[in-house]
Design a protein around this motif. Sequence first.
Motif, PDB file in Angstrom:
ATOM      1  N   TRP A 275       0.831  -0.927  -0.071  1.00 55.22           N
ATOM      2  CA  TRP A 275       0.095  -0.404   0.240  1.00 55.22           C
ATOM      3  C   TRP A 275       1.083   1.432  -0.405  1.00 55.22           C
ATOM      4  O   TRP A 275       0.439   2.106  -0.557  1.00 55.22           O
ATOM      5  N   GLU A 276       2.290   1.593   0.402  1.00 56.95           N
ATOM      6  CA  GLU A 276       2.725   2.047   0.230  1.00 56.95           C
ATOM      7  C   GLU A 276       3.278   3.151  -1.203  1.00 56.95           C
ATOM      8  O   GLU A 276       3.015   3.655  -1.561  1.00 56.95           O
ATOM      9  N   LEU A 277       3.441   2.075  -1.351  1.00 55.07           N
ATOM     10  CA  LEU A 277       3.922   2.065  -3.179  1.00 55.07           C
ATOM     11  C   LEU A 277       2.224   2.504  -3.891  1.00 55.07           C
ATOM     12  O   LEU A 277       2.485   3.138  -4.876  1.00 55.07           O
ATOM     13  N   VAL A 278       1.665   1.255  -3.701  1.00 56.51           N
ATOM     14  CA  VAL A 278       0.167   1.824  -3.840  1.00 56.51           C
ATOM     15  C   VAL A 278      -0.262   3.610  -3.945  1.00 56.51           C
ATOM     16  O   VAL A 278      -0.370   4.571  -4.581  1.00 56.51           O
ATOM     17  N   GLY A 279      -0.300   4.135  -2.752  1.00 54.68           N
ATOM     18  CA  GLY A 279      -0.388   5.823  -2.007  1.00 54.68           C
ATOM     19  C   GLY A 279       0.370   6.709  -3.187  1.00 54.68           C
ATOM     20  O   GLY A 279       0.453   7.680  -3.910  1.00 54.68           O
ATOM     21  N   LEU A 280       2.466   6.159  -3.409  1.00 55.95           N
ATOM     22  CA  LEU A 280       3.324   7.009  -4.272  1.00 55.95           C
ATOM     23  C   LEU A 280       2.784   6.916  -5.261  1.00 55.95           C
ATOM     24  O   LEU A 280       3.535   8.070  -5.812  1.00 55.95           O
ATOM     25  N   MET A 281       2.384   6.036  -6.063  1.00 51.47           N
ATOM     26  CA  MET A 281       1.953   5.554  -7.609  1.00 51.47           C
ATOM     27  C   MET A 281       0.522   6.689  -7.310  1.00 51.47           C
ATOM     28  O   MET A 281       0.450   7.683  -8.224  1.00 51.47           O
ATOM     29  N   ALA A 282       0.397   6.974  -6.691  1.00 49.94           N
ATOM     30  CA  ALA A 282      -1.066   7.980  -7.160  1.00 49.94           C
ATOM     31  C   ALA A 282      -0.693   9.598  -6.676  1.00 49.94           C
ATOM     32  O   ALA A 282      -1.252  10.292  -7.346  1.00 49.94           O
ATOM     33  N   LEU A 283       0.386   9.414  -5.707  1.00 51.04           N
ATOM     34  CA  LEU A 283       0.730  10.957  -5.711  1.00 51.04           C
ATOM     35  C   LEU A 283       1.295  11.151  -7.008  1.00 51.04           C
ATOM     36  O   LEU A 283       1.256  12.193  -8.060  1.00 51.04           O
ATOM     37  N   SER A 284       2.153  10.506  -7.816  1.00 48.59           N
ATOM     38  CA  SER A 284       2.784  10.315  -9.089  1.00 48.59           C
ATOM     39  C   SER A 284       1.841  11.066 -10.107  1.00 48.59           C
ATOM     40  O   SER A 284       1.514  11.741 -10.623  1.00 48.59           O
ATOM     41  N   CYS A 285       0.406  10.297 -10.066  1.00 40.80           N
ATOM     42  CA  CYS A 285      -0.362  10.763 -11.132  1.00 40.80           C
ATOM     43  C   CYS A 285      -1.410  12.018 -10.668  1.00 40.80           C
ATOM     44  O   CYS A 285      -1.084  12.466 -11.800  1.00 40.80           O
ATOM     45  N   VAL A 286      -1.064  12.040  -9.275  1.00 48.28           N
ATOM     46  CA  VAL A 286      -1.803  13.817  -8.941  1.00 48.28           C
ATOM     47  C   VAL A 286      -1.260  14.598  -9.910  1.00 48.28           C
ATOM     48  O   VAL A 286      -1.322  15.576 -10.424  1.00 48.28           O
ATOM     49  N   ILE A 287       0.300  14.693  -9.450  1.00 44.01           N
ATOM     50  CA  ILE A 287       1.156  15.766 -10.223  1.00 44.01           C
ATOM     51  C   ILE A 287       1.225  15.807 -12.086  1.00 44.01           C
ATOM     52  O   ILE A 287       1.258  16.483 -12.067  1.00 44.01           O
ATOM     53  N   VAL A 288       1.154  14.293 -12.143  1.00 44.42           N
ATOM     54  CA  VAL A 288       1.259  14.705 -13.555  1.00 44.42           C
ATOM     55  C   VAL A 288      -0.096  14.894 -13.722  1.00 44.42           C
ATOM     56  O   VAL A 288      -0.217  16.148 -14.867  1.00 44.42           O
ATOM     57  N   SER A 289      -0.941  14.945 -14.085  1.00 42.33           N
ATOM     58  CA  SER A 289      -2.633  14.881 -14.247  1.00 42.33           C
ATOM     59  C   SER A 289      -2.859  16.878 -13.962  1.00 42.33           C
ATOM     60  O   SER A 289      -3.246  17.551 -14.980  1.00 42.33           O
ATOM     61  N   ALA A 290      -2.128  17.020 -12.380  1.00 43.71           N
ATOM     62  CA  ALA A 290      -2.252  18.618 -11.990  1.00 43.71           C
ATOM     63  C   ALA A 290      -1.374  19.495 -13.231  1.00 43.71           C
ATOM     64  O   ALA A 290      -1.580  20.346 -13.416  1.00 43.71           O
ATOM     65  N   CYS A 291      -0.248  19.138 -13.505  1.00 44.55           N
ATOM     66  CA  CYS A 291       0.651  19.900 -14.473  1.00 44.55           C
ATOM     67  C   CYS A 291       0.013  19.778 -15.347  1.00 44.55           C
ATOM     68  O   CYS A 291      -0.061  20.747 -15.845  1.00 44.55           O
ATOM     69  N   LEU A 292      -0.519  18.489 -16.286  1.00 45.43           N
ATOM     70  CA  LEU A 292      -0.935  18.942 -17.630  1.00 45.43           C
ATOM     71  C   LEU A 292      -2.246  19.250 -18.183  1.00 45.43           C
ATOM     72  O   LEU A 292      -2.641  19.779 -19.077  1.00 45.43           O
ATOM     73  N   SER A 293      -3.278  19.144 -16.975  1.00 46.37           N
ATOM     74  CA  SER A 293      -4.461  19.921 -17.530  1.00 46.37           C
ATOM     75  C   SER A 293      -4.760  21.359 -17.034  1.00 46.37           C
ATOM     76  O   SER A 293      -5.657  21.566 -17.448  1.00 46.37           O
ATOM     77  N   ARG A 294      -3.057  21.777 -16.499  1.00 44.09           N
ATOM     78  CA  ARG A 294      -3.398  23.259 -16.856  1.00 44.09           C
ATOM     79  C   ARG A 294      -3.232  24.044 -18.373  1.00 44.09           C
ATOM     80  O   ARG A 294      -2.857  25.068 -18.225  1.00 44.09           O
ATOM     81  N   GLY A 295      -2.550  22.332 -19.136  1.00 43.31           N
ATOM     82  CA  GLY A 295      -2.579  23.192 -20.948  1.00 43.31           C
ATOM     83  C   GLY A 295      -0.864  23.010 -21.122  1.00 43.31           C
ATOM     84  O   GLY A 295       0.074  23.138 -20.345  1.00 43.31           O
ATOM     85  N   ILE A 296      -0.456  23.102 -21.975  1.00 41.14           N
ATOM     86  CA  ILE A 296       0.957  22.754 -23.148  1.00 41.14           C
ATOM     87  C   ILE A 296       1.691  23.662 -22.232  1.00 41.14           C
ATOM     88  O   ILE A 296       3.393  23.747 -21.614  1.00 41.14           O
ATOM     89  N   ARG A 297       1.248  25.128 -22.240  1.00 38.24           N
ATOM     90  CA  ARG A 297       2.250  26.067 -21.661  1.00 38.24           C
ATOM     91  C   ARG A 297       2.768  26.193 -20.812  1.00 38.24           C
ATOM     92  O   ARG A 297       3.772  26.706 -19.163  1.00 38.24           O
TER      93      ARG A 297
END
Length: 671
Positions: A275-297
Amino acid sequence: MYSAHQSLLTSVPSRFNQDSLPLSHILSYKTGPDMAVDKKVLNISSPVEDKETNNKVERENWKNPLQFIFYCLGYAVGFGNVWRFPYLCYKNGGAAFLIPYVTMLFMAGIPVFFMELSIGQYVSLGPAVLFSKMAPIFSGLGWSMVAIAFFTSIFFNVILAWSFFYLIFSFYPVLPWSHCDNDFNSPECYHEEGAALCRNQSLFFFSQSCLSLEDYCGLADLLPFNETHCSNSANTSLTSTNRVVTKISASEDFFRNRMLLVSGTTWEEMGGMQWELVGLMALSCVIVSACLSRGIRATGNIVYFTAVFPYAVLIILFIRGITLEGAYKGLEFYILKPNMTRLTEVEVWSEAAVQIFFSLGLCYGSLITLSSYSKFTYNCMRDAFVVALANCSTSVCFGVVIFSVLGFLASEMGVEVKEVAASGSGLAFVVYPAAISLMPFPQLWSVLFFLMLITVGFGTQFSMVEAVTTAIVDQFESLRKKKAVVVIGTCICLFLMGLSMCLQGGIYMLELYVFYSPGVAILIICILQVIAVVGIFGFRNVFAALEEMKMNVRLPLRIYWGVTWLCLTPASLLLITVVSFTDIVPASWEEYVFPDTIQVLGWLLCCCPLACVLVGAAYAVATNKEGLLALFKTTPEFCPASQRGKLKEEMNGKFQYSCNNEVFTIQSESP
C-alpha cells in the motif's frame, strides 16, 4: 469522410501531380459569395467550433521556443540514460562502443527524430489523426504509437513511486539500506562491518550474529572441514565458506524485503498489495494530472525545472564521483580501456542502435505531439540536432558518474568493478544506493540522486501522457475544451493498470512490461513510419513542406537527409529488427524465468500496438469507396492547420484553387 475528399481530387486536372508537392504548397483558395459546400464534404479538424457558444477552441502553442526545446530534452533524457547506457558501454568495449553509438545516432537517430518533429509541426496534429490523413492505409499507425506510450507510462508511474519511496527514506538519520539491523532484514543480509567484527573473532556472520564454523556449516547440512571449507558427511565434496549460504547486500535486502516485499512470491502467488507504493503511485499520477491539465504552456514552465535540475545534480555528482577513492578504477572499466575488437561483432552495433532508438524516444508519438504545438515557421531542424546530441552527451556523462561511484564501491568492498556493475533498476535502486551509503554525508547524496531520478522520470512521463491525451482530443475534437477531464481520466487509467505492479510480486509484471511493451513492435512501427512519410507522402513533398515552414535546408543537409531517409535509416532499422528476432530470450527477473504462459502474455502485450495498425488498415479498407490506390495516397487534409481552418470557413457551394496561375473550380457533390 475520406471518400468525399477523394471525390474532390478526382476533378483536379491531370497535370496536377499530388505526389510532387504538398497540397497547401501549391494551392491558394479563393472565396466568393456563391460558394456553398455541405460541411460533410470537408470535415476539417482544426480549429474546433464549440456549438454551444459558437466560439472556436484553438489549439495551444508553445509560449516560446525554449519551452519546446526543454520539453523535448526532458522527454529524451530518461531512466535509460542513467541505468542502461553506462552498462552497455562497459559491456561492449568501453570507449570503442562510442563509435557504433555515434554512427547509429547520425544514421537513424537524428533522421527519425527530425522526421517526427517536422511532420507534427507541419500539420499541427498528434499521431493518432496525422497518419490517417497522410495515408488512410496507415490510419492505425498513430494509435499504435499512442498504445506504446500508454503502456510505458504505466510502469514509469511505478518507477516514480519507487523513487519517491527511496527519497523519503533518504531523510532518515541512518540510511536503512546501509546496515542489516532493521526489523525487515532477512537472515541472508550481509554487511561488511558486521562480517569484519565476526572475522576478528574467527567467527562467521549470518542473520546479524556471529556463528562458529560448526554452526555456520550446519546451516547447509554440512560439516566443518577447515577454516575455509565445509564438507558433506562423506567428505567427498568441499564447499567454500563463502558459498555455504546465500548472501545479499543490505541495499538489495532493502529493495527486496522492505520496498517490494517480493521474497517468497511467484507468478502463481503474487502476494498482497504494497500500500505504500500504491499511495506513492497515486501521488505521481496526481502530480502529472495537475501539471498537464493546465495546458501545454503551463506545463512548459514546469519543464524548465524538470529538464534543468537533473543537469545541475549531474554536475554535482560528476565532481563528487571523480574525486572518490577508487574512481579511476571504475572509469577504466567504463571508458578508459577501449576494446576495439568488439567492433567486429554485429551484436555491439545492434545494441548501439537499439540504445539510440529508445534513448531518443522515437516512435512513441511524443515527439510528433510536442512539435504539433510549435508555430508553423519554427526551425525544428536545429532543435533535432541540439536535443539529440545533448541527450547522447548526457548519457556519456551519466556513465562517468555511475562508474566512478562503482569504482569507489568496488574499492571499499575489495572486489573487481565487474562484480558490482549492473544494469536496469538494480543499478539505480541497489548498487548506487549501496555506494552512497559509504560516502560522507550519505543523506545529502541520496536526496540529490533520487530527486534527479524523479525529475528525469517526470520529464519523460509528461511527454508520454501528453501524447495519449492529445491523441484523444484530436480524434474526438469536442473533448478539446474538456482536456483537463481527459488528462485526469487518463491518469486514473494509468493508476488502475499499475496496481498489479504494486503487489508484493508486482516486479514480475513490471519486468514483463519493460521487456515486451516496446519490444520489436516499436522497430516495426518505425519502419512503417518511414515508409509512410518518405514512400507515400513523398520524399520531394517533405522538402517542399520544409520550405513552406521557412526552413533553410542547405545542400549538405539535403544530401544528408536524402541519403539517410532513403537508404541508411530504413536499412539500419531493418537490420536491428532482424537481429532482435534472432536474439530473443525469455523474460525473467534475476534468476527467475517467467512461465511459458506468462511469456505468451508478454508477446500479446508486444503485439497490441501492431494490432492497432492492422485494425486501422482494416477500417480504412472497409470504409474506402475510391479504389485500392486511394488508400495509399495523401488526403487533402494533410496540410497546415491554418489551411484546414480556411477550408472549413469556405464550405459554401464551390471550391476554387489556383495552380500554375490558372484557376479551377470544383463543384461539390451532394452528401
